[in-house]
Scaffold this motif. Structure first.
Motif, PDB file in Angstrom:
ATOM      1  N   LEU A 256      12.269  -3.924  -7.920  1.00 27.07           N
ATOM      2  CA  LEU A 256      12.431  -5.090  -8.082  1.00 27.07           C
ATOM      3  C   LEU A 256      13.490  -5.417  -6.986  1.00 27.07           C
ATOM      4  O   LEU A 256      13.665  -6.775  -6.310  1.00 27.07           O
ATOM      5  CB  LEU A 256      12.956  -5.654  -9.319  1.00 27.07           C
ATOM      6  CG  LEU A 256      11.689  -5.956 -10.447  1.00 27.07           C
ATOM      7  CD1 LEU A 256      12.223  -6.062 -11.967  1.00 27.07           C
ATOM      8  CD2 LEU A 256      10.806  -7.055  -9.839  1.00 27.07           C
ATOM      9  N   ILE A 257      14.515  -4.621  -6.969  1.00 24.77           N
ATOM     10  CA  ILE A 257      15.596  -5.029  -6.195  1.00 24.77           C
ATOM     11  C   ILE A 257      15.555  -4.776  -4.598  1.00 24.77           C
ATOM     12  O   ILE A 257      15.995  -5.601  -3.701  1.00 24.77           O
ATOM     13  CB  ILE A 257      16.833  -4.294  -6.555  1.00 24.77           C
ATOM     14  CG1 ILE A 257      17.415  -4.732  -7.809  1.00 24.77           C
ATOM     15  CG2 ILE A 257      18.214  -4.617  -5.599  1.00 24.77           C
ATOM     16  CD1 ILE A 257      18.511  -3.753  -8.560  1.00 24.77           C
ATOM     17  N   TYR A 258      15.153  -3.650  -4.375  1.00 22.18           N
ATOM     18  CA  TYR A 258      14.880  -3.318  -2.847  1.00 22.18           C
ATOM     19  C   TYR A 258      13.520  -3.556  -2.335  1.00 22.18           C
ATOM     20  O   TYR A 258      13.478  -3.120  -0.973  1.00 22.18           O
ATOM     21  CB  TYR A 258      15.395  -1.795  -2.941  1.00 22.18           C
ATOM     22  CG  TYR A 258      16.718  -1.319  -3.338  1.00 22.18           C
ATOM     23  CD1 TYR A 258      17.696  -1.937  -2.562  1.00 22.18           C
ATOM     24  CD2 TYR A 258      17.057  -0.741  -4.512  1.00 22.18           C
ATOM     25  CE1 TYR A 258      19.065  -1.641  -2.881  1.00 22.18           C
ATOM     26  CE2 TYR A 258      18.306  -0.728  -5.034  1.00 22.18           C
ATOM     27  CZ  TYR A 258      19.230  -0.963  -4.236  1.00 22.18           C
ATOM     28  OH  TYR A 258      20.539  -0.837  -4.594  1.00 22.18           O
ATOM     29  N   GLU A 259      12.519  -3.540  -2.851  1.00 21.10           N
ATOM     30  CA  GLU A 259      11.195  -3.780  -2.328  1.00 21.10           C
ATOM     31  C   GLU A 259      10.678  -4.987  -2.133  1.00 21.10           C
ATOM     32  O   GLU A 259      11.009  -5.894  -3.129  1.00 21.10           O
ATOM     33  CB  GLU A 259      10.038  -2.942  -3.105  1.00 21.10           C
ATOM     34  CG  GLU A 259      10.510  -1.496  -3.414  1.00 21.10           C
ATOM     35  CD  GLU A 259      10.246  -0.615  -1.991  1.00 21.10           C
ATOM     36  OE1 GLU A 259       9.758  -1.338  -0.840  1.00 21.10           O
ATOM     37  OE2 GLU A 259      10.779   0.298  -1.649  1.00 21.10           O
ATOM     38  N   PRO A 260       9.840  -5.453  -1.183  1.00 15.67           N
ATOM     39  CA  PRO A 260       9.392  -6.785  -0.904  1.00 15.67           C
ATOM     40  C   PRO A 260       8.168  -6.931  -2.004  1.00 15.67           C
ATOM     41  O   PRO A 260       7.862  -6.156  -2.435  1.00 15.67           O
ATOM     42  CB  PRO A 260       8.698  -6.929   0.453  1.00 15.67           C
ATOM     43  CG  PRO A 260       8.492  -5.556   0.733  1.00 15.67           C
ATOM     44  CD  PRO A 260       9.613  -4.689   0.139  1.00 15.67           C
ATOM     45  N   PHE A 261       7.817  -8.375  -2.120  1.00 10.67           N
ATOM     46  CA  PHE A 261       6.742  -8.881  -3.298  1.00 10.67           C
ATOM     47  C   PHE A 261       5.650  -8.840  -2.456  1.00 10.67           C
ATOM     48  O   PHE A 261       5.489  -9.507  -1.294  1.00 10.67           O
ATOM     49  CB  PHE A 261       7.266 -10.010  -3.954  1.00 10.67           C
ATOM     50  CG  PHE A 261       8.198  -9.620  -5.154  1.00 10.67           C
ATOM     51  CD1 PHE A 261       7.576  -9.918  -6.403  1.00 10.67           C
ATOM     52  CD2 PHE A 261       9.495  -9.636  -5.235  1.00 10.67           C
ATOM     53  CE1 PHE A 261       8.042  -9.766  -7.674  1.00 10.67           C
ATOM     54  CE2 PHE A 261      10.180  -9.393  -5.888  1.00 10.67           C
ATOM     55  CZ  PHE A 261       9.652  -9.511  -7.420  1.00 10.67           C
ATOM     56  N   ASP A 262       4.488  -7.969  -2.990  1.00  9.87           N
ATOM     57  CA  ASP A 262       3.330  -8.038  -2.370  1.00  9.87           C
ATOM     58  C   ASP A 262       2.513  -7.664  -3.480  1.00  9.87           C
ATOM     59  O   ASP A 262       2.171  -6.492  -4.070  1.00  9.87           O
ATOM     60  CB  ASP A 262       3.179  -7.244  -1.246  1.00  9.87           C
ATOM     61  CG  ASP A 262       1.869  -7.197  -0.575  1.00  9.87           C
ATOM     62  OD1 ASP A 262       0.852  -7.871  -1.117  1.00  9.87           O
ATOM     63  OD2 ASP A 262       1.561  -6.635   0.451  1.00  9.87           O
ATOM     64  N   LEU A 263       1.540  -8.494  -4.092  1.00 10.89           N
ATOM     65  CA  LEU A 263       0.545  -8.526  -4.957  1.00 10.89           C
ATOM     66  C   LEU A 263      -0.426  -7.383  -4.894  1.00 10.89           C
ATOM     67  O   LEU A 263      -1.053  -6.995  -5.631  1.00 10.89           O
ATOM     68  CB  LEU A 263      -0.141  -9.973  -5.443  1.00 10.89           C
ATOM     69  CG  LEU A 263       0.825 -10.870  -6.044  1.00 10.89           C
ATOM     70  CD1 LEU A 263       0.049 -12.111  -6.336  1.00 10.89           C
ATOM     71  CD2 LEU A 263       1.666 -10.252  -7.138  1.00 10.89           C
ATOM     72  N   LEU A 264      -0.664  -7.169  -3.440  1.00  8.81           N
ATOM     73  CA  LEU A 264      -1.795  -6.164  -3.043  1.00  8.81           C
ATOM     74  C   LEU A 264      -1.299  -4.756  -2.851  1.00  8.81           C
ATOM     75  O   LEU A 264      -1.914  -3.868  -2.425  1.00  8.81           O
ATOM     76  CB  LEU A 264      -2.491  -6.667  -1.870  1.00  8.81           C
ATOM     77  CG  LEU A 264      -3.212  -8.057  -1.972  1.00  8.81           C
ATOM     78  CD1 LEU A 264      -3.814  -8.338  -0.697  1.00  8.81           C
ATOM     79  CD2 LEU A 264      -4.104  -8.062  -3.041  1.00  8.81           C
ATOM     80  N   ASP A 265       0.014  -4.667  -2.948  1.00  8.97           N
ATOM     81  CA  ASP A 265       0.565  -3.253  -2.624  1.00  8.97           C
ATOM     82  C   ASP A 265       1.297  -2.894  -4.116  1.00  8.97           C
ATOM     83  O   ASP A 265       2.365  -3.362  -4.678  1.00  8.97           O
ATOM     84  CB  ASP A 265       1.805  -3.478  -1.909  1.00  8.97           C
ATOM     85  CG  ASP A 265       2.465  -2.283  -1.526  1.00  8.97           C
ATOM     86  OD1 ASP A 265       2.097  -1.180  -2.037  1.00  8.97           O
ATOM     87  OD2 ASP A 265       3.323  -2.000  -0.484  1.00  8.97           O
ATOM     88  N   LEU A 266       0.833  -1.617  -4.361  1.00  6.36           N
ATOM     89  CA  LEU A 266       1.335  -1.193  -5.869  1.00  6.36           C
ATOM     90  C   LEU A 266       2.525  -0.585  -5.960  1.00  6.36           C
ATOM     91  O   LEU A 266       2.955  -0.463  -6.786  1.00  6.36           O
ATOM     92  CB  LEU A 266       0.238  -0.162  -6.475  1.00  6.36           C
ATOM     93  CG  LEU A 266      -1.267  -0.524  -6.485  1.00  6.36           C
ATOM     94  CD1 LEU A 266      -2.173   0.543  -6.752  1.00  6.36           C
ATOM     95  CD2 LEU A 266      -1.374  -1.679  -7.693  1.00  6.36           C
ATOM     96  N   THR A 267       3.393  -0.381  -4.673  1.00  2.47           N
ATOM     97  CA  THR A 267       4.418   0.007  -4.482  1.00  2.47           C
ATOM     98  C   THR A 267       5.606  -0.917  -4.110  1.00  2.47           C
ATOM     99  O   THR A 267       6.842  -0.476  -4.037  1.00  2.47           O
ATOM    100  CB  THR A 267       4.618   1.291  -3.663  1.00  2.47           C
ATOM    101  OG1 THR A 267       4.377   0.452  -2.218  1.00  2.47           O
ATOM    102  CG2 THR A 267       3.668   2.278  -3.875  1.00  2.47           C
ATOM    103  N   SER A 268       5.132  -2.248  -4.294  1.00  2.00           N
ATOM    104  CA  SER A 268       6.010  -3.305  -4.019  1.00  2.00           C
ATOM    105  C   SER A 268       6.885  -3.748  -4.967  1.00  2.00           C
ATOM    106  O   SER A 268       6.734  -3.204  -6.256  1.00  2.00           O
ATOM    107  CB  SER A 268       5.269  -4.450  -3.289  1.00  2.00           C
ATOM    108  OG  SER A 268       4.475  -5.070  -4.224  1.00  2.00           O
ATOM    109  N   GLY A 269       7.738  -4.861  -4.895  1.00  6.75           N
ATOM    110  CA  GLY A 269       8.518  -5.414  -5.901  1.00  6.75           C
ATOM    111  C   GLY A 269       7.820  -5.895  -7.164  1.00  6.75           C
ATOM    112  O   GLY A 269       8.206  -6.024  -8.226  1.00  6.75           O
ATOM    113  N   SER A 270       6.634  -6.256  -6.659  1.00 12.12           N
ATOM    114  CA  SER A 270       5.544  -6.920  -7.815  1.00 12.12           C
ATOM    115  C   SER A 270       5.348  -5.968  -8.948  1.00 12.12           C
ATOM    116  O   SER A 270       5.245  -6.273 -10.098  1.00 12.12           O
ATOM    117  CB  SER A 270       4.458  -7.547  -7.452  1.00 12.12           C
ATOM    118  OG  SER A 270       3.787  -6.507  -6.684  1.00 12.12           O
ATOM    119  N   SER A 271       5.260  -4.654  -8.637  1.00  9.82           N
ATOM    120  CA  SER A 271       4.996  -3.525  -9.450  1.00  9.82           C
ATOM    121  C   SER A 271       6.062  -3.455 -10.454  1.00  9.82           C
ATOM    122  O   SER A 271       5.943  -2.838 -11.522  1.00  9.82           O
ATOM    123  CB  SER A 271       4.440  -2.126  -8.751  1.00  9.82           C
ATOM    124  OG  SER A 271       5.706  -1.611  -8.047  1.00  9.82           O
ATOM    125  N   GLY A 272       7.343  -3.749 -10.063  1.00 11.52           N
ATOM    126  CA  GLY A 272       8.321  -3.584 -10.786  1.00 11.52           C
ATOM    127  C   GLY A 272       8.355  -4.660 -12.110  1.00 11.52           C
ATOM    128  O   GLY A 272       8.512  -4.097 -13.401  1.00 11.52           O
TER     129      GLY A 272
END
Length: 206
Positions: free
Chosen positions: A158-174
């Motif tokens: 959530l803090i360090y990754e950008p949000f991308d609904l299509l990327d399972l390792t992005s902030g949205s997965s947080g």
């Protein structure tokens, strides 16, 4: 395929070399192979455990929505247990990982997935036993420790990754992880809250 053509992540991989190479030769470690197989196994485990919960009262005394959420959380742990096991064996072979270069934590990836599997199995066993004995409390603490690690990963994304609904390792997965682990945590609290009534178990208790 010769063992000499395969690079293993750690000593465990080297010890299991014949087994790993045999499994690899079948193509099992391809995602399109092991995910359907292990997901099918997770559904089988879930249905067996769900059947037992109707006997041991694991979800008795809760509303329909809470029971549905509890069973949803239970299935996710069945899915996690089976697929994490496959990934744990897969990542013992360096060539089967997605890292373009060898990261410093490479030797820890497989043990971490085995740990995830063990925590998921511990939670499934809690549901099966539906008891509040000392052994069950120890299992709950073990699961809670794993959940704390999950919360840490979720907050880090959530803090360090950008949000991308299509990327399972992005902030949205947080966000997803916090909701998912929170669901499991709520069930743990429900099972061990101080004002809960004594529970019967469909299995022998220790």
């Amino acid at each position: 395929m010769s063992v000499n053509t395969v690079t293993f992540a750690n000593g465990m991989g080297e010890a299991l070399a014949p087994f790993l190479i045999g499994i690899r030769s079948t193509g099992f470690f391809e995602a399109y192979v092991f995910i359907p197989i292990m997901t099918g196994l997770s559904i089988f485990l879930f249905l067996r455990i769900k059947q037992q919960t109707s006997v041991n009262g694991s979800f008795d005394g809760v509303g329909r929505l809470q029971k549905w959420l509890g069973l949803t959380g239970l299935y996710t742990m069945c899915f996690l247990a089976t697929n994490s096991t496959a990934v744990a064996f897969k990542t013992l072979i360096i060539e089967e990982t997605d890292y373009p270069e060898m990261p410093w934590f490479m030797a820890l990836v497989s043990p971490l997935h085995f740990y995830i599997t063990s925590a998921a199995l511990a939670y499934m066993w809690l549901v099966l036993r539906n008891s509040q004995k000392m052994f069950d409390g120890s299992l709950a603490l073990y699961v809670q420790l794993a959940l704390c690690g999950g919360y840490y990963i979720a907050l880090d994304r959530l803090i360090y990754e950008p949000f991308d609904l299509l990327d399972l390792t992005s902030g949205s997965s947080g966000v997803f992880f916090i909701l998912w682990f929170g669901l499991i945590n709520c069930d743990l609290v429900r099972r061990f809250r101080l004002d809960s009534r004594p529970k019967s178990s469909g299995l022998a208790t220790a």
